[in-house]
Design a protein around this motif. Structure first.
Motif: not given
Length: 309
Positions: A17, A137, A139, A145-146, A157, A162, A166
């Motif tokens: 992530g 970013a 999340k 999820t971003y 999203a 990233i 994002e």
């Protein structure tokens, strides 16, 4: 083999992530580039009235709340719907509240809504920020999820890592420390005369903005957005002029106004007139505080602090 191992490690970092340069936002001061009232890079200048942040996508559009449609990207013109208030929760997450006091949520299908009345698990997010504090970013805490800003203007999203789409940047670029200084605005040489001279100059009081890459279109946009220049300068200015910023009138923090002023210069004198300017990022504040420096024929200097009008 070595190259493949490096590539694999980088891939794992992305799938986790975030790459190593990103860290979690845990306090409002870290968002100083996004905030409407922050000053110093370390966040020490966050002031009253600075609860909102403004975010700009990878496509140079502002993020905007749009009710049950969620959040979208819009052309860079600051409006109330571009303002978001981060709510820092006790569990380390952050909720994002719109200007209508509604909350952003991530839905099961990856879509985003901006119409929630209260904060539940879907309304909680983790904000990551890079080392330079100029990219964030967002999340989803529940889904991992971003947020992604798409070229077609909508925001979803779905992203597990990233990438460029994002990342959201703030509207403040460069050095936003607050300070004042003396600016030479006029001079008059009367050393070769035996009579009084007259020096005319423009008395300009108020705010101006230099050309910059930020997206505050003009001073009016900034003031309408709730930006409080008086608080910024009273709280954190580094003063070299001796001006007491807490005594500045409301006129000082409005758009510039200019009057033509004349003053006399004694015979045998050379006068330089300086005005106190305040600086905050691309903004300049000109106040009714002047220093008149006189030089005589013997090059002896004297000065007086005054105001005009």
């Amino acid at each position: 083999m070595f190259r493949f191992a490096l590539s694999l490690l980088f891939t794992f970092a992305l799938l986790d992530g975030v790459i190593s340069e990103w860290k979690q936002v845990t306090k409002r001061e870290q968002l100083w580039r996004y905030n409407l009232g922050g000053t110093e890079g370390d966040g020490s200048g966050i002031v009253l009235g600075s609860k909102y942040i403004v975010m700009i996508s990878n496509y140079d559009w502002m993020i905007k709340a749009n009710g049950n449609i969620g959040i979208v990207q819009a052309p860079p013109q600051l409006q109330p719907m571009n303002l978001f208030q981060p709510i820092f929760m006790e569990d380390g997450t952050i909720a994002l509240m719109t200007w209508k006091n509604l909350y952003i949520s991530r839905q099961l299908d990856g879509q985003i809504r901006a119409d929630r009345l209260s904060i539940g698990s879907w309304e909680k997010f983790i904000i990551k920020i890079n080392d330079n504090e100029d990219r964030i970013a967002i999340k989803s805490n529940a889904f991992g999820t971003y947020f992604t800003g798409h070229v077609e203007s909508h925001v979803t999203a779905f992203a597990d890592a990233i990438g460029s789409d994002e990342q959201l940047r703030g509207w403040k670029t460069g050095n936003w420390s607050t300070f004042d200084y003396w600016q030479l605005i006029s001079s008059y040489d009367n050393t070769g005369s035996s009579g009084l001279g007259t020096m005319s100059f423009s008395r300009t009081i108020g705010l101006s903005k230099s050309k910059t890459e930020t997206y505050m279109e003009n001073i009016s946009d900034t003031l309408t957005a709730g930006f409080n220049f008086a608080d910024v300068f009273t709280a954190s200015v580094s003063s070299t002029t001796g001006y007491t910023w807490g005594t500045a009138t409301a006129e000082t923090f409005k758009e510039e106004t200019t009057l033509t002023i004349s003053t006399t210069v004694p015979p045998g004198k050379y006068v330089k007139l300086y005005q106190a300017f305040g600086k905050y990022g691309p903004f300049t504040v000109k106040v009714n505080h002047y220093k008149s420096v006189e030089l005589d024929n013997n090059n002896q200097e004297s000065f007086v602090i005054t105001r005009y009008g």
